[in-house]
Design a protein around this motif. Structure first.
Motif, short mmCIF file in Angstrom:
data_model
loop_
_atom_site.label_atom_id
_atom_site.label_comp_id
_atom_site.label_asym_id
_atom_site.label_seq_id
_atom_site.Cartn_x
_atom_site.Cartn_y
_atom_site.Cartn_z
N UNK A 65 0.75 -1.11 -0.12
CA UNK A 65 0.02 0.13 0.13
C UNK A 65 0.81 1.30 0.04
N UNK A 68 2.03 1.71 -3.58
CA UNK A 68 1.36 2.05 -4.44
C UNK A 68 0.94 3.45 -4.35
N UNK A 69 0.57 4.05 -3.21
CA UNK A 69 0.16 5.42 -3.04
C UNK A 69 1.53 6.48 -3.51
N UNK A 94 -4.88 -0.05 -13.02
CA UNK A 94 -5.32 1.20 -12.36
C UNK A 94 -4.43 2.06 -12.71
N UNK A 95 -3.18 1.85 -13.34
CA UNK A 95 -2.37 3.05 -13.80
C UNK A 95 -2.16 2.98 -15.36
N UNK A 185 -8.96 -7.90 7.44
CA UNK A 185 -9.58 -7.02 6.60
C UNK A 185 -8.58 -6.29 5.59
N UNK A 186 -8.08 -7.02 4.45
CA UNK A 186 -7.09 -6.30 3.65
C UNK A 186 -7.15 -7.16 2.34
N UNK A 376 -9.67 1.41 -12.74
CA UNK A 376 -9.50 2.50 -11.47
C UNK A 376 -10.13 2.12 -10.14
N UNK A 379 -9.30 -1.01 -6.33
CA UNK A 379 -8.99 -1.10 -4.93
C UNK A 379 -10.33 -0.90 -4.24
N UNK A 380 -11.31 -0.04 -4.69
CA UNK A 380 -12.61 0.17 -3.70
C UNK A 380 -13.27 -1.07 -3.82
N UNK A 383 -11.96 -3.40 -1.51
CA UNK A 383 -12.12 -3.10 -0.17
C UNK A 383 -13.78 -3.27 0.11
N UNK A 386 -13.76 -7.11 0.60
CA UNK A 386 -13.30 -7.78 1.70
C UNK A 386 -13.90 -7.39 3.25
N UNK A 412 -23.68 0.51 -7.52
CA UNK A 412 -23.15 1.97 -7.32
C UNK A 412 -22.19 2.56 -8.06
N UNK C 269 -8.13 -1.49 8.51
CA UNK C 269 -9.30 -1.61 7.68
C UNK C 269 -10.36 -1.70 8.51
N UNK C 285 -5.58 8.09 -1.95
CA UNK C 285 -4.46 7.26 -2.23
C UNK C 285 -4.70 5.85 -2.69
N UNK C 287 -7.97 4.38 -3.03
CA UNK C 287 -9.09 4.61 -4.25
C UNK C 287 -8.88 5.66 -5.11
#
Lengths: 419, 278, 324
Positions: A65, A68-69, A94-95, A185-186, A376, A379-380, A383, A386, A412, C269, C285, C287
């Motif tokens: 993580x 990635x950021x 995503x990139x 949770x990851x 993109x 990740x959401x 998340x 999970x 959504x 999380x 970062x 999302x």
């Protein structure tokens, strides 16, 4: 000497347009650690010798993580200091906009890689990154304990749970656990849960065409099955475990089964390990009738930044690192799983790294996370997934309800299509 | 008499308790740092292994990178502290001893700029550092760290200076000394220890900072210790080298303990000197 | 903005006009470097973040951001069915959950840290052998880098391999191993415990500084008069150390409300411990919602501003009541 000509030939063959003889300074950023970093340094020296291009490695913390950021920020700012990025299998899509299309460069070799891996790196027909090495989990089991109770390595999850229960009942040890996995949770839970769902015939969350498939009875049943393990064959704390916590329990000899990546194999056979020579691996179990084993695809790839000042040389670099020769060396020296199928059949690999050959069977059932279709938003999506799984396993809502809610949230998020 | 003994015993019990709770995790880190291999996973209260391997690995495995990082941290944290203290002393003097309009507003503004979450200013700060051409240099971090050290030092020093009595300044003013001379001759001697307290806290904050350090540097030669620790690695992906991490934390914490031991007398005596008002 | 005058017991020297003008000019010159430094290092990034919160910025396409007004904060879509759906941070359940967690965490940690910090400072203010070493010892938790101490605690709080459970079991306090980081009932407690352990020294040191400023003769006088020590503490000590205590609390409050790294490492999380900073990092970062994350950061900023201003106002009332 012979090695050197061999490498030169390899590099030359992948860089047909090696007309521009001007040497460039390249930078590759990598979250690789320890042995992997040493290995890469060694291979890069060969590359420099063959092409005259100097390459600097920019090392990163091993937390993905954090990496990635950071990469996102660098790419957003159009950082010209970095030419090549070592990317996690889920990042490239995503990139995608920030990386150079490698389709043409790799057209001759792409077919030799596992198709599922190439597929995971292809976004709208553009090959964003080329596979460097891959990773897939297996079921680790204790040979000694299963032999003691005359149980064969399990083929289905139910068989595994039953076997774990038999051993636990027999051993009556307070510290012994039946099955440990990654329940925190990851991202790791997304991998584990994708395997449970997929192996039970419940789809892969979002299908390749972008359809949201997660809300189905088979997926719910898969989660219910895992829920029934918590507090019986798995400790409650497994819901906070990542890879290392599972390995910790396992390597102390306190677990009958473990789901983990290949790295735990060599460490488990380390001199001071309590499970040394007492365990083996098999493909992860299937869900039973109609299901088949599923292993989430991990691994690392190489991408060329579009802000690089030396795109052509950088392309040569990634093609070199992804070549069969380097992959073979990586398998032999760092026990990394090749992404090129033929390397598994190589005589040297078979002789020196028999465990890698075992993993070939696992790749036949490898399943990518839905990072390519969701782009993109991946990740959401992950998340949300999970969280729904973690809620279910912690007893916070039923699987059916949580998956229905998840479907609504994903719908959504998708809006009028994943973009 | 018995009551008195009871009281002092209770007092020492309290002292011991405070020390034990503060140090236990550090103690545990130390014994873990001496463990190797699978011993790491075992729970022990006393050292059961005494291997210096982790320390050797930390210090020498990466071709001296860690030592280099360590040096960077010292340079950066020290410069940050000196710079912020210098700016803060003059500013605090103005804020505490001179009456002018908008003083409260200014104090509030100083506070407000440090209210944004660090993570949110990351992108803007990154652009700025790139624009100034100091990316991947120690200046980037010294510059960025003032964002949290400056408001803190200014506020604490302002509070401190305000409590000093008027008399100490009066004579100097009558002699026609300029404000700069007053700060140097009158306040600095009194403030020196107060500077130590804030300086120490600011030093620790800069020493331990991770996010900026990671974002604004991109080579092993310019990185600082917390980033260096996060990059300590096992032999393979996923493997977390606990022993090495613990050894590294022990190494980086020791200089701070030494600093506190050296300066703790100053902390105390200084603030007593602050009490000259009587 | 008279708020901060709480802090200014006015010690400005009264004097003639020209001298005053000279001093004021000098003051302005002194303030200039600080204002300049803060304007550059903090001002620009801050305004940038606020601007992004009104755009559709994505981290990967930062420079193509377009102004969208308040959409990230609150927006609505009218469905064909006539139903109106609201979106945006202000109606985001996850966000409000984070606000609640932050408030809970901030209040509990600051209150407990102040009490413990005060206690530790009082102990360290007493004269006893080995005081110097004890002072250094209590600063250790604050001195260990958070990246490390968070990992260290994660390890110690591990359910199977952690020493905390082992200790509690040996002492007979618990019978079953607790999954500190995983169990929703305990995760906040675990985070609080580590934070209190870590930051109490900071409070203690600043309060100790304040305590050192209390003139000794005040105590002696009280002792001679036979005033009960508890009464001395509340009537004499506490009012005198209030300025120091207040500054310490303000900075702790700001840090606690922005708590990030500890939770990011310990329970990144878990919805039980997700705070405003953590959720905003996730959007910035992880999302692809940079603008949304910026809006959350901006709200956190506004929230803190209100909170600290209110605290200063409130403390002022209190201070005036007790010192004068």
């Amino acid at each position: 000497m012979k090695m050197k000509t061999f490498i030169t030939a390899a590099v030359a063959s992948i860089s047909l347009m090696a007309v521009s003889a001007v040497a460039a300074d390249l930078s590759i950023v990598s979250g690789s650690t320890g042995k992997d970093l040493e290995f890469m340094t060694k291979e890069l020296a060969k590359f420099t010798a063959a092409t005259g291009n100097k390459v600097t490695i920019v090392p990163m913390p091993s937390s993905t993580t954090d990496q990635f950021g950071q990469y996102k920020l660098w790419l957003a700012a159009g950082n010209t200091d970095i030419d090549v990025y070592q990317t996690d299998v889920i990042w490239a899509p995503q990139l995608a906009d920030q990386f150079v299309d490698l389709t043409a460069t790799a057209k001759d070799v792409a077919k030799s890689h596992f198709p599922s891996i190439i597929e995971s790196q292809t976004v709208n027909g553009k090959l964003v990154a080329i596979p460097y090495f891959t990773d897939a989990p297996a079921l680790y089991y204790r040979k000694d304990l299963l032999d003691k109770y005359k149980i064969a390595p399990p083929k289905t999850w139910d068989e595994m749970a039953a076997a774990a229960k038999t051993v636990l009942d027999g051993e009556k040890s307070a510290d012994l656990q039946g099955f440990v996995f990654q329940g925190n949770a990851y991202e790791g839970l997304t991998c584990d849960a994708l395997e449970w769902v997929k192996s039970n015939g419940g789809g892969q969350i979002v299908e390749a065409d972008g359809k949201i498939s997660i809300n189905n009875p088979k997926a719910a049943a898969a989660l219910d099955r895992v829920k029934s393990w918590i507090g019986t064959i798995s400790p409650k704390g497994v819901l906070a475990y990542q890879e290392e916590e599972s390995r910790g329990v396992w390597q102390l000899g306190n677990a009958v089964f473990m789901r983990n990546w290949p790295y735990a194999f060599a460490l488990g056979n380390g001199a001071d390990s309590k499970v040394k020579d007492k365990f083996d691996i098999v493909p992860l179990p299937s869900g039973g009738e109609g299901g088949s084993s599923a292993a989430t695809l991990g691994g690392w790839n190489l991408a060329v930044s579009k802000y690089s000042k030396n795109v052509e040389e950088a392309k040569k670099l990634v093609m070199f690192l992804a070549s069969a020769e380097v992959q073979k060396a990586n398998a032999l020296e760092a026990s990394h799983l090749p992404t090129i199928e033929s390397v598994y059949d190589d005589a040297d690999v078979a002789k020196n790294q028999p465990v890698i050959v075992k993993w070939k069977a696992i790749f036949q059932n490898a399943v990518p996370r839905p990072s390519a279709p969701t782009k993109v938003k991946y990740n959401e999506v992950s998340s949300l997934f999970w969280s729904a799984v973690h809620d279910t396993l912690s007893g916070n809502g039923t699987s059916a309800d949580n998956l229905a809610t998840l479907e609504a949230k994903l719908t959504e998020l998708k809006g009028d299509g994943w973009k | 008499m018995a009551m008195k003994y009871l009281k002092s015993t209770a007092f020492y019990v309290l002292v011991v308790f405070i020390v034990v709770q503060a140090l236990f995790p550090f103690y545990y880190a130390i014994i873990t740092s001496f463990k190797s291999g699978s011993h790491i996973f075992e729970i022990t209260y006393l050292p059961n292994d005494f291997s210096l391997q982790n320390y050797k690995d930390v210090l020498f495995k990466g071709n001296g990178t860690f030592i280099r990082n360590f040096w960077n941290s010292i340079v950066i944290a020290t410069s940050t502290v000196v710079l912020s203290l210098f700016i803060a002393v003059t500013a605090s003097y103005a804020l505490s001893r001179v009456r002018f309009r908008g003083r409260s507003l200014m104090l509030m503004t100083i506070l407000a700029v440090s209210m944004f979450p660090q993570i949110a200013v990351l992108a803007g700060l990154f652009e700025l550092i790139k624009g100034l051409g100091i990316y991947n240099t120690p200046y980037a971090l010294i510059f960025a760290y003032t964002i949290f050290t400056l408001p803190f030092t200014v506020w604490v020093l302002t509070t401190f200076m305000r409590d000093l009595p008027i008399e100490i300044e009066e004579a100097a003013i009558v002699d026609g000394a300029t404000p700069w001379v007053i700060i140097r001759r009158v306040f600095l001697p009194l403030m020196w220890p107060a500077l130590v307290t804030t300086g120490l806290l600011a030093f620790i904050a800069a020493w331990n900072e991770f996010l900026f350090a990671l974002t604004f540097t991109s080579s092993m030669d310019t990185r600082t210790v917390p980033v260096g620790i996060s990059m300590l690695s096992g032999n393979s992906e996923h493997e977390i080298p606990w022993g090495m991490i613990m050894a590294a934390s022990v190494i980086v914490t020791l200089p701070l303990i030494a600093l506190v031991l050296i300066f703790q007398r100053k902390i105390i005596s200084g603030l007593t000197a602050g009490g000259v008002k009587g | 903005m008279a708020a901060t005058q709480v802090l200014s017991k006015d010690t400005s020297v009264p004097m003639k006009n020209e001298l005053l003008a000279g001093r004021t000019r000098a003051a302005m010159i002194f303030l200039l470097p600080m204002m300049l430094a803060l304007a550059i290092v903090a001002g620009w990034p801050l305004l940038r973040s606020i601007w992004f919160s009104f755009t559709d910025a994505s981290l990967v396409h930062l420079y193509e951001a377009k102004f969208v007004g308040f959409k990230n904060y609150l927006n609505w879509i009218d469905l064909p069915s006539g139903k109106r759906v609201y979106t945006g941070v202000l109606v985001d359940k996850g966000w409000w959950n984070a606000v609640w967690n932050t408030l809970r965490f901030g209040t509990v940690s600051v209150v407990l840290e102040t009490i413990f910090g005060l206690a530790v400072a009082l102990v360290l203010n007493a004269e006893f052998k080995g005081r110097g070493i004890v002072r250094a010892a209590i600063l250790v938790p604050w001195a260990i880098p958070t990246v490390v101490s968070a990992k260290m605690w994660a390890w110690m709080l591990n359910d199977q391999l952690g020493i905390v459970n082992d200790m509690l079991q040996r002492l007979g306090i618990i019978t079953e191993k607790i999954a500190w980081a995983a169990d929703a009932n305990y995760s906040m407690a675990a985070v609080l415990m580590v934070d209190i352990w870590k930051t109490t020294p900071f409070m203690a040191l600043l309060i100790l500084a304040g305590l050192q400023m209390v003139p000794k003769d005040v105590y002696e006088a009280a002792e001679i008069d036979g005033v009960h020590p508890v009464k001395v503490f509340f009537k004499v000590t506490l009012p005198l150390i209030k300025p120091a205590l207040m500054v310490a609390v303000i900075f702790r409050l700001m840090d606690a409300m922005r708590i990030f790294d500890l939770i990011y490492v310990l329970t990144p999380n878990s919805s039980q411990t997700k705070t405003m900073s953590v959720i905003s990092r996730e959007n910035l970062f992880d999302f692809d919602k940079f603008a949304y994350g910026s809006a959350e950061s901006t709200l956190l900023f506004v929230f803190l501003l209100i909170m600290v201003t209110a605290y200063i106002k409130f403390a002022k009332v209190n201070l005036d009541g007790s010192t004068q």
